[in-house]
Motif scaffolding. Structure first.
Motif, PDB file in Angstrom:
ATOM      1  N   GLN A  31      47.985  36.197  37.348  1.00 47.57           N
ATOM      2  CA  GLN A  31      48.116  37.513  37.970  1.00 47.57           C
ATOM      3  C   GLN A  31      46.889  37.758  38.842  1.00 47.57           C
ATOM      4  O   GLN A  31      45.956  36.962  38.836  1.00 47.57           O
ATOM      5  CB  GLN A  31      48.265  38.603  36.917  1.00 47.57           C
ATOM      6  CG  GLN A  31      47.202  38.600  35.839  1.00 47.57           C
ATOM      7  CD  GLN A  31      47.560  39.501  34.688  1.00 47.57           C
ATOM      8  OE1 GLN A  31      48.043  40.603  34.899  1.00 47.57           O
ATOM      9  NE2 GLN A  31      47.340  39.053  33.474  1.00 47.57           N
ATOM     10  N   PHE A  32      46.926  38.823  39.626  1.00 50.88           N
ATOM     11  CA  PHE A  32      45.807  39.171  40.507  1.00 50.88           C
ATOM     12  C   PHE A  32      44.543  39.326  39.672  1.00 50.88           C
ATOM     13  O   PHE A  32      44.560  39.963  38.615  1.00 50.88           O
ATOM     14  CB  PHE A  32      46.137  40.483  41.238  1.00 50.88           C
ATOM     15  CG  PHE A  32      45.100  40.904  42.235  1.00 50.88           C
ATOM     16  CD1 PHE A  32      45.167  40.448  43.542  1.00 50.88           C
ATOM     17  CD2 PHE A  32      44.079  41.760  41.876  1.00 50.88           C
ATOM     18  CE1 PHE A  32      44.217  40.841  44.478  1.00 50.88           C
ATOM     19  CE2 PHE A  32      43.125  42.157  42.799  1.00 50.88           C
ATOM     20  CZ  PHE A  32      43.200  41.697  44.101  1.00 50.88           C
ATOM     21  N   GLU A  33      43.422  38.734  40.125  1.00 44.26           N
ATOM     22  CA  GLU A  33      42.157  38.810  39.402  1.00 44.26           C
ATOM     23  C   GLU A  33      41.038  39.301  40.311  1.00 44.26           C
ATOM     24  O   GLU A  33      40.967  38.921  41.478  1.00 44.26           O
ATOM     25  CB  GLU A  33      41.747  37.421  38.868  1.00 44.26           C
ATOM     26  CG  GLU A  33      42.691  36.862  37.843  1.00 44.26           C
ATOM     27  CD  GLU A  33      42.201  35.550  37.234  1.00 44.26           C
ATOM     28  OE1 GLU A  33      41.014  35.177  37.450  1.00 44.26           O
ATOM     29  OE2 GLU A  33      42.997  34.907  36.545  1.00 44.26           O
ATOM     30  N   THR A  34      40.172  40.127  39.741  1.00 48.99           N
ATOM     31  CA  THR A  34      38.934  40.521  40.402  1.00 48.99           C
ATOM     32  C   THR A  34      37.796  40.063  39.510  1.00 48.99           C
ATOM     33  O   THR A  34      37.686  40.504  38.365  1.00 48.99           O
ATOM     34  CB  THR A  34      38.860  42.043  40.609  1.00 48.99           C
ATOM     35  OG1 THR A  34      39.972  42.461  41.403  1.00 48.99           O
ATOM     36  CG2 THR A  34      37.553  42.437  41.298  1.00 48.99           C
ATOM     37  N   MET A  35      36.966  39.151  40.027  1.00 46.29           N
ATOM     38  CA  MET A  35      35.860  38.617  39.242  1.00 46.29           C
ATOM     39  C   MET A  35      34.540  39.130  39.807  1.00 46.29           C
ATOM     40  O   MET A  35      34.306  39.051  41.016  1.00 46.29           O
ATOM     41  CB  MET A  35      35.880  37.092  39.239  1.00 46.29           C
ATOM     42  CG  MET A  35      34.831  36.491  38.330  1.00 46.29           C
ATOM     43  SD  MET A  35      35.008  34.704  38.090  1.00 46.29           S
ATOM     44  CE  MET A  35      36.409  34.660  36.981  1.00 46.29           C
ATOM     45  N   THR A  36      33.707  39.663  38.923  1.00 51.30           N
ATOM     46  CA  THR A  36      32.393  40.180  39.288  1.00 51.30           C
ATOM     47  C   THR A  36      31.327  39.383  38.549  1.00 51.30           C
ATOM     48  O   THR A  36      31.417  39.210  37.332  1.00 51.30           O
ATOM     49  CB  THR A  36      32.269  41.670  38.927  1.00 51.30           C
ATOM     50  OG1 THR A  36      33.310  42.389  39.592  1.00 51.30           O
ATOM     51  CG2 THR A  36      30.921  42.237  39.320  1.00 51.30           C
ATOM     52  N   VAL A  37      30.339  38.907  39.291  1.00 49.98           N
ATOM     53  CA  VAL A  37      29.226  38.176  38.680  1.00 49.98           C
ATOM     54  C   VAL A  37      28.265  39.203  38.082  1.00 49.98           C
ATOM     55  O   VAL A  37      27.820  40.135  38.760  1.00 49.98           O
ATOM     56  CB  VAL A  37      28.506  37.301  39.726  1.00 49.98           C
ATOM     57  CG1 VAL A  37      27.300  36.607  39.101  1.00 49.98           C
ATOM     58  CG2 VAL A  37      29.474  36.287  40.322  1.00 49.98           C
ATOM     59  N   ILE A  38      27.951  39.040  36.809  1.00 50.56           N
ATOM     60  CA  ILE A  38      27.022  39.942  36.119  1.00 50.56           C
ATOM     61  C   ILE A  38      25.602  39.411  36.218  1.00 50.56           C
ATOM     62  O   ILE A  38      24.657  40.152  36.468  1.00 50.56           O
ATOM     63  CB  ILE A  38      27.425  40.103  34.638  1.00 50.56           C
ATOM     64  CG1 ILE A  38      28.808  40.726  34.527  1.00 50.56           C
ATOM     65  CG2 ILE A  38      26.390  40.921  33.878  1.00 50.56           C
ATOM     66  CD1 ILE A  38      29.375  40.690  33.126  1.00 50.56           C
ATOM     67  N   SER A  39      25.451  38.109  36.009  1.00 50.03           N
ATOM     68  CA  SER A  39      24.138  37.479  36.045  1.00 50.03           C
ATOM     69  C   SER A  39      24.316  36.027  36.465  1.00 50.03           C
ATOM     70  O   SER A  39      25.211  35.346  35.963  1.00 50.03           O
ATOM     71  CB  SER A  39      23.490  37.547  34.661  1.00 50.03           C
ATOM     72  OG  SER A  39      22.265  36.860  34.645  1.00 50.03           O
ATOM     73  N   GLY A  40      23.490  35.561  37.392  1.00 55.02           N
ATOM     74  CA  GLY A  40      23.618  34.196  37.874  1.00 55.02           C
ATOM     75  C   GLY A  40      24.345  34.158  39.202  1.00 55.02           C
ATOM     76  O   GLY A  40      24.284  35.116  39.981  1.00 55.02           O
ATOM     77  N   ALA A  41      25.068  33.068  39.446  1.00 56.28           N
ATOM     78  CA  ALA A  41      25.795  32.925  40.703  1.00 56.28           C
ATOM     79  C   ALA A  41      26.949  31.955  40.534  1.00 56.28           C
ATOM     80  O   ALA A  41      26.858  30.993  39.760  1.00 56.28           O
ATOM     81  CB  ALA A  41      24.872  32.440  41.811  1.00 56.28           C
TER      82      ALA A  41
END
Length: 94
Positions: free
Chosen positions: A40-50
């Motif tokens: 399904q549609f995903e939104t991924m956000t980096v919290i720490s790192g890269a």
């Protein structure tokens, strides 16, 4: 109840939860290169790192660092390169 998942021989781990609006996971990726598929549609956000990501249909890799987000449509594959331990938050659905 929280659901814990591990992938790629334990190099990627996530914990599933339900936010006020969408289902989500919070997790960690150890250094390596991974290919993920979406259901399904995903939104991924980096919290720490890269995360250095090759998005579907893209010709060039893009790097997303602390606080950056990217989206992937349903039923797609994307590749991720991780140079150092990285934490992320991902929501599912639009």
């Amino acid at each position: 109840m929280l659901k814990v998942n591990q992938y790629f021989d334990g190099k990627v781990a996530s914990i599933a939860l339900n936010t006020a609006t969408l289902p989500a996971t919070v997790g960690v990726m150890l250094p390596g290169e991974y290919t993920f598929g979406t259901q399904q549609f995903e939104t991924m956000t980096v919290i720490s790192g890269a995360l250095t990501v090759l998005l579907p249909g893209a010709a060039q890799w893009q790097t997303f660092a602390d606080g950056d987000s990217f989206t992937v449509a349903a039923n797609q594959e994307f590749k991720v390169q991780v140079a150092a331990d990285t934490a992320y938050f991902c929501t599912y659905g639009e």
